[in-house]
Motif scaffolding. Structure first.
Motif, PDB file in Angstrom:
ATOM      1  N   ALA A 127      -2.567   0.069   1.725  1.00  0.00           N
ATOM      2  CA  ALA A 127      -2.077  -0.557   2.956  1.00  0.00           C
ATOM      3  C   ALA A 127      -0.783  -1.363   2.907  1.00  0.00           C
ATOM      4  O   ALA A 127       0.101  -1.380   3.723  1.00  0.00           O
ATOM      5  CB  ALA A 127      -3.079  -1.176   3.908  1.00  0.00           C
ATOM      6  N   LEU A 128      -0.571  -2.142   1.865  1.00  0.00           N
ATOM      7  CA  LEU A 128       0.543  -2.730   1.707  1.00  0.00           C
ATOM      8  C   LEU A 128       1.722  -2.121   1.077  1.00  0.00           C
ATOM      9  O   LEU A 128       2.380  -2.759   0.615  1.00  0.00           O
ATOM     10  CB  LEU A 128       0.117  -3.987   0.868  1.00  0.00           C
ATOM     11  CG  LEU A 128      -0.823  -4.952   1.518  1.00  0.00           C
ATOM     12  CD1 LEU A 128      -1.291  -6.119   0.600  1.00  0.00           C
ATOM     13  CD2 LEU A 128      -0.390  -5.611   2.659  1.00  0.00           C
ATOM     14  N   GLY A 129       1.340  -0.870   0.670  1.00  0.00           N
ATOM     15  CA  GLY A 129       2.694  -0.215   0.301  1.00  0.00           C
ATOM     16  C   GLY A 129       2.850  -0.423  -1.201  1.00  0.00           C
ATOM     17  O   GLY A 129       3.954   0.077  -1.939  1.00  0.00           O
ATOM     18  N   ARG A 130       1.834  -0.668  -2.059  1.00  0.00           N
ATOM     19  CA  ARG A 130       2.082  -0.961  -3.583  1.00  0.00           C
ATOM     20  C   ARG A 130       2.375   0.615  -4.226  1.00  0.00           C
ATOM     21  O   ARG A 130       2.749   0.483  -5.230  1.00  0.00           O
ATOM     22  CB  ARG A 130       0.989  -1.582  -3.915  1.00  0.00           C
ATOM     23  CG  ARG A 130       0.801  -3.051  -3.829  1.00  0.00           C
ATOM     24  CD  ARG A 130      -0.298  -4.019  -4.524  1.00  0.00           C
ATOM     25  NE  ARG A 130       0.264  -3.846  -5.965  1.00  0.00           N
ATOM     26  CZ  ARG A 130      -0.262  -4.539  -6.994  1.00  0.00           C
ATOM     27  NH1 ARG A 130      -1.620  -5.074  -6.495  1.00  0.00           N
ATOM     28  NH2 ARG A 130      -0.075  -4.397  -8.168  1.00  0.00           N
ATOM     29  N   PHE A 131       1.963   1.371  -3.720  1.00  0.00           N
ATOM     30  CA  PHE A 131       2.196   2.835  -4.295  1.00  0.00           C
ATOM     31  C   PHE A 131       3.115   3.560  -3.805  1.00  0.00           C
ATOM     32  O   PHE A 131       3.565   4.913  -4.113  1.00  0.00           O
ATOM     33  CB  PHE A 131       0.679   3.772  -4.136  1.00  0.00           C
ATOM     34  CG  PHE A 131      -0.599   3.089  -4.808  1.00  0.00           C
ATOM     35  CD1 PHE A 131      -0.665   3.069  -6.046  1.00  0.00           C
ATOM     36  CD2 PHE A 131      -1.257   2.492  -4.073  1.00  0.00           C
ATOM     37  CE1 PHE A 131      -1.673   2.713  -6.567  1.00  0.00           C
ATOM     38  CE2 PHE A 131      -2.540   2.001  -4.310  1.00  0.00           C
ATOM     39  CZ  PHE A 131      -2.825   2.019  -5.931  1.00  0.00           C
ATOM     40  N   SER A 132       3.960   3.033  -2.639  1.00  0.00           N
ATOM     41  CA  SER A 132       5.094   3.740  -2.285  1.00  0.00           C
ATOM     42  C   SER A 132       5.984   4.051  -3.351  1.00  0.00           C
ATOM     43  O   SER A 132       6.539   3.200  -3.931  1.00  0.00           O
ATOM     44  CB  SER A 132       5.748   2.675  -1.182  1.00  0.00           C
ATOM     45  OG  SER A 132       4.898   2.789  -0.010  1.00  0.00           O
ATOM     46  N   GLY A 133       6.346   5.348  -3.458  1.00  0.00           N
ATOM     47  CA  GLY A 133       7.457   5.735  -4.631  1.00  0.00           C
ATOM     48  C   GLY A 133       6.947   5.762  -5.749  1.00  0.00           C
ATOM     49  O   GLY A 133       7.596   5.829  -7.004  1.00  0.00           O
ATOM     50  N   ALA A 134       5.518   5.381  -6.162  1.00  0.00           N
ATOM     51  CA  ALA A 134       4.801   5.349  -7.644  1.00  0.00           C
ATOM     52  C   ALA A 134       4.715   6.682  -8.449  1.00  0.00           C
ATOM     53  O   ALA A 134       4.301   7.562  -7.478  1.00  0.00           O
ATOM     54  CB  ALA A 134       3.578   4.575  -7.220  1.00  0.00           C
ATOM     55  N   LEU A 299      -9.336   9.586  -9.576  1.00  0.00           N
ATOM     56  CA  LEU A 299      -9.419   8.819  -8.401  1.00  0.00           C
ATOM     57  C   LEU A 299      -8.400   7.744  -8.162  1.00  0.00           C
ATOM     58  O   LEU A 299      -7.723   7.495  -7.140  1.00  0.00           O
ATOM     59  CB  LEU A 299     -10.861   8.175  -8.196  1.00  0.00           C
ATOM     60  CG  LEU A 299     -11.268   7.678  -7.025  1.00  0.00           C
ATOM     61  CD1 LEU A 299     -11.475   8.947  -5.775  1.00  0.00           C
ATOM     62  CD2 LEU A 299     -12.743   7.329  -7.024  1.00  0.00           C
ATOM     63  N   PHE A 300      -8.303   6.949  -9.154  1.00  0.00           N
ATOM     64  CA  PHE A 300      -7.186   5.764  -9.156  1.00  0.00           C
ATOM     65  C   PHE A 300      -5.886   6.058  -9.625  1.00  0.00           C
ATOM     66  O   PHE A 300      -4.980   4.789  -9.552  1.00  0.00           O
ATOM     67  CB  PHE A 300      -7.849   4.396  -9.939  1.00  0.00           C
ATOM     68  CG  PHE A 300      -9.234   4.205  -9.201  1.00  0.00           C
ATOM     69  CD1 PHE A 300      -9.452   3.577  -7.951  1.00  0.00           C
ATOM     70  CD2 PHE A 300     -10.379   4.322  -9.808  1.00  0.00           C
ATOM     71  CE1 PHE A 300     -10.596   3.162  -7.585  1.00  0.00           C
ATOM     72  CE2 PHE A 300     -11.721   4.036  -9.294  1.00  0.00           C
ATOM     73  CZ  PHE A 300     -11.652   3.379  -8.115  1.00  0.00           C
ATOM     74  N   VAL A 301      -5.400   7.169 -10.248  1.00  0.00           N
ATOM     75  CA  VAL A 301      -4.160   7.355 -10.879  1.00  0.00           C
ATOM     76  C   VAL A 301      -3.544   8.589  -9.804  1.00  0.00           C
ATOM     77  O   VAL A 301      -2.447   8.544  -9.091  1.00  0.00           O
ATOM     78  CB  VAL A 301      -3.881   7.406 -12.008  1.00  0.00           C
ATOM     79  CG1 VAL A 301      -2.566   7.854 -12.541  1.00  0.00           C
ATOM     80  CG2 VAL A 301      -4.371   6.040 -12.927  1.00  0.00           C
ATOM     81  N   SER A 302      -4.168   9.690  -9.800  1.00  0.00           N
ATOM     82  CA  SER A 302      -3.585  10.946  -9.448  1.00  0.00           C
ATOM     83  C   SER A 302      -3.494  10.968  -7.936  1.00  0.00           C
ATOM     84  O   SER A 302      -2.774  11.163  -7.472  1.00  0.00           O
ATOM     85  CB  SER A 302      -4.582  12.090  -9.919  1.00  0.00           C
ATOM     86  OG  SER A 302      -4.393  12.244 -11.620  1.00  0.00           O
ATOM     87  N   MET A 303      -4.907  10.363  -7.544  1.00  0.00           N
ATOM     88  CA  MET A 303      -4.623  10.459  -5.919  1.00  0.00           C
ATOM     89  C   MET A 303      -3.906   9.562  -5.265  1.00  0.00           C
ATOM     90  O   MET A 303      -2.944   9.967  -4.319  1.00  0.00           O
ATOM     91  CB  MET A 303      -6.286   9.769  -5.605  1.00  0.00           C
ATOM     92  CG  MET A 303      -7.126  10.849  -5.527  1.00  0.00           C
ATOM     93  SD  MET A 303      -7.251  12.143  -4.483  1.00  0.00           S
ATOM     94  CE  MET A 303      -8.047  11.336  -3.134  1.00  0.00           C
ATOM     95  N   PRO A 304      -3.610   8.282  -5.637  1.00  0.00           N
ATOM     96  CA  PRO A 304      -2.467   7.524  -5.169  1.00  0.00           C
ATOM     97  C   PRO A 304      -1.045   8.036  -5.164  1.00  0.00           C
ATOM     98  O   PRO A 304      -0.248   8.016  -4.221  1.00  0.00           O
ATOM     99  CB  PRO A 304      -2.951   6.129  -5.729  1.00  0.00           C
ATOM    100  CG  PRO A 304      -4.078   5.989  -6.337  1.00  0.00           C
ATOM    101  CD  PRO A 304      -4.269   7.628  -6.536  1.00  0.00           C
ATOM    102  N   VAL A 305      -0.923   8.789  -6.436  1.00  0.00           N
ATOM    103  CA  VAL A 305       0.527   9.116  -6.839  1.00  0.00           C
ATOM    104  C   VAL A 305       0.703  10.237  -5.947  1.00  0.00           C
ATOM    105  O   VAL A 305       1.903  10.268  -5.263  1.00  0.00           O
ATOM    106  CB  VAL A 305       0.495   9.499  -8.266  1.00  0.00           C
ATOM    107  CG1 VAL A 305       1.801  10.291  -8.503  1.00  0.00           C
ATOM    108  CG2 VAL A 305       0.501   8.470  -9.046  1.00  0.00           C
ATOM    109  N   THR A 306      -0.225  11.035  -5.565  1.00  0.00           N
ATOM    110  CA  THR A 306       0.053  12.325  -4.807  1.00  0.00           C
ATOM    111  C   THR A 306      -0.002  11.884  -3.350  1.00  0.00           C
ATOM    112  O   THR A 306       1.055  12.303  -2.620  1.00  0.00           O
ATOM    113  CB  THR A 306      -1.159  13.326  -5.039  1.00  0.00           C
ATOM    114  OG1 THR A 306      -1.307  13.787  -6.442  1.00  0.00           O
ATOM    115  CG2 THR A 306      -0.815  14.691  -4.251  1.00  0.00           C
ATOM    116  N   LEU A 307      -0.860  11.075  -2.944  1.00  0.00           N
ATOM    117  CA  LEU A 307      -0.780  10.776  -1.617  1.00  0.00           C
ATOM    118  C   LEU A 307       0.516   9.813  -1.232  1.00  0.00           C
ATOM    119  O   LEU A 307       0.690   9.778   0.020  1.00  0.00           O
ATOM    120  CB  LEU A 307      -2.361   9.895  -1.157  1.00  0.00           C
ATOM    121  CG  LEU A 307      -3.306  10.310  -1.364  1.00  0.00           C
ATOM    122  CD1 LEU A 307      -4.693   9.455  -1.271  1.00  0.00           C
ATOM    123  CD2 LEU A 307      -3.489  11.624  -0.493  1.00  0.00           C
ATOM    124  N   ALA A 308       1.272   9.359  -2.098  1.00  0.00           N
ATOM    125  CA  ALA A 308       2.073   8.561  -1.807  1.00  0.00           C
ATOM    126  C   ALA A 308       3.460   9.308  -1.328  1.00  0.00           C
ATOM    127  O   ALA A 308       4.100   8.847  -0.951  1.00  0.00           O
ATOM    128  CB  ALA A 308       2.685   7.782  -2.877  1.00  0.00           C
TER     129      ALA A 308
END
Length: 541
Positions: A127-134, A299-308
């Protein structure tokens, strides 16, 4: 201390609550981070058919047995076993069944809450955008900073406390005002949220490709290893051997059709696993294959990277990990119930006080797992951290042992009349199959699962450089043991290990980048394709 059989621990007011509570107990992390990988690896639709067969022929009879034991006695597993032992005039040594199941539930809950803490933190991170562009290295660094950084362990502990407070607060409200009301809202809400995310994946246009890998029949990938994977997944992801089903059976409303409800739960669990598999495959892969991704890394690496990469990614990532938190939270509520019920029946303490005391004990026990990933990552015995040993003891010994003992007690110690009365009205064919499965099939199959789980877990510990005695023995001693580097056993065959122990979070700590950080905090090898034979836990978180 109250006289046995005078303590009333509560009951549901609506017969449909048993179904929703049971769905919450069975739908766990394995549905999200293990099932899609196994289906894509072992023949797609053929694996799903085999998995469903394992559920119906092997684990369904045990689920029914645990539930009817609780309903027949209207008590938790410990007092329920006490009553059956007295009725059958058997040795008091059988009381170990109930006590070991409570211990198993306590240990599994202790590290399941650690995984819930990670997922809870990820809601806010997203929600705070820590994965934006990650990318993968950045996502791995975020996970390592939360889990493996010795300087940040207090932050990790804070999230751990936060998650447990959410569980304790609801449970302390009581069976009806807390458990029943929450599960009747949260479990259907979780399924609706999953459908919404599935619709998002379909909107992205990747569902067809996912269906080709998970639902289509691929006979060339279907081997004997597929049977082992299906049996492991069917046994370890349904909350068996921990007193959960006995507690739910004890709480079930009198007019609940228990056997029919349990069959519906099994079918729902399979449907959710398929739905989650399609969703995960569609939004967390490149559309070709999982490429070995599962567990923590998925769950904690591939998912956030793709969803970002999606529009409104902050909202989407927060929603995905809200789904994960709800899954782990409902699992934790169900795991807490048999422990609280036993404590109340043993001491006569009020529910609120019992929940708080048990919650504190779970928090303290959970610190052993939590600190295994940072401050105590270097403290190893036999090549494993405290978390690994807790996971191995529960998954490889306690849970299979309880399941075997319940099957043997039901099949060999109870009279056919008492067993039939406990089972209730059922077609004669079903009763006969149930009786002989409990008597012969289940003990042998579960013993094999336990031995295989333990053997592969011990063999995997040798890969950490352990000098334990079993690492000096030929690989065949460990039932397939350590394979040569070029021929490691498939992850599906070996039990996983990590706060990703999907054993609810059952697995070994994060691996090398771009995978999650390892238990020792090492993040070397960024960009390399790491082995993940031990990256997944089966306990039904």
């Amino acid at each position: 201390m109250p006289t046995p059989y005078q303590t009333h621990i509560g009951s549901f007011t609506r017969k449909s609550t048993f179904f929703w509570a049971a769905v919450g107990a069975t739908v766990g992390l394995a549905n999200l981070w293990q099932f899609p990988y196994l289906a894509s690896l072992h023949g797609g639709g053929l694996f799903i058919v085999l998995y469903l067969a394992c559920l119906l022929l092997v684990t369904l009879p045990l689920m029914i047995t645990e539930a009817v034991i609780g309903r027949y006695a209207r008590h938790g597993i410990v007092l329920a076993m006490d009553g059956l032992i007295r009725s059958a005039k058997r040795s008091r040594a059988w009381m170990a069944v109930g006590r070991l199941s409570i211990l198993a539930a306590f240990l599994v809950l202790s590290f399941t809450a650690v995984f819930g803490a990670i997922a809870l933190a990820y809601i806010f991170f997203g929600a705070l955008g820590r994965f934006s562009g990650a990318g993968a290295p950045e996502a791995t660094a975020i996970l390592a900073g939360l889990v493996s950084d010795p300087g940040q362990y207090r932050v990790f502990m804070g999230w751990h406390i936060f998650f447990l407070v959410l569980v304790i607060w609801v449970s302390a409200q009581g069976v009806v005002k807390g458990l029943e009301r929450s599960l009747r809202v949260v479990v259907p809400g979780t399924l609706v949220l999953m459908l919404a995310l599935f619709a998002l994946a379909a909107w992205q246009g990747r569902i067809d490709n996912a269906a080709g890998h998970i639902l289509a029949m691929h006979p060339d990938d279907f081997t004997w290893a597929s049977l082992k994977a299906a049996l492991f997944h069917a046994f370890f992801t349904l909350g068996l051997g921990m007193g959960v089903w006995a507690a739910l059976g004890a709480y079930a409303a009198p007019d609940t059709r228990l056997k029919r409800s349990i069959l519906a739960v099994v079918l729902m669990d399979t449907l959710v696993a398929i739905l989650a598999g399609l969703m995960i495959f569609a939004i967390a892969t490149d559309g070709n294959s999982f490429d070995g991704e599962r567990g923590f890394s998925l769950l904690f690496v591939s998912m956030p990277v793709t969803l970002a990469q999606l529009p409104a990614s902050q909202f989407v990532i927060a929603a995905v990990f809200l789904l994960v938190v709800l899954v782990v939270w409902t699992t934790s509520l169900n795991l807490l119930e048999p422990i609280v019920g036993w404590f109340r029946e043993w001491t006569g303490a009020p529910r609120a006080l019992s929940v708080v005391l048990i919650g504190l004990a779970v928090w303290l026990a959970g610190l052993a797992s939590l600190l295994s990933f940072n401050l105590l990552a270097q403290e190893r015995f036999g090549g494993a951290t405290m978390f690994r040993w807790l996971e191995l003891v529960t998954g490889g010994f306690l849970i299979p042992l309880v399941a075997i003992l319940i099957a043997l007690f039901t099949g060999w110690c109870l009279t056919r009349h008492l067993a039939g009365r406990m089972l209730g009205a059922a077609p004669r064919l079903f009763s006969g199959i149930w009786f002989w499965v409990m008597r012969l099939v289940l003990p042998l199959v579960v013993a094999w699962i336990g031995v295989q789980y333990t053997a592969f877990s011990l063999a995997n510990l040798c890969d950490t450089g352990s000098t334990a005695v079993w690492c000096d023995q030929p690989g065949t001693l460990l039932s397939g043991g350590r394979a040569p580097a070029a021929e490691k056993p498939e992850a599906a065959e070996a039990p996983a290990t990590s706060p990703g122990a999907e054993s609810a979070v059952r697995k070994t700590a994060p691996a090398a980048a771009p995978l999650p950080p390892r238990e020792d905090g090492n993040t070397e090898g960024a960009g390399e394709k790491a082995q993940k034979d031990d990256d997944i836990l089966y306990h039904s978180v």
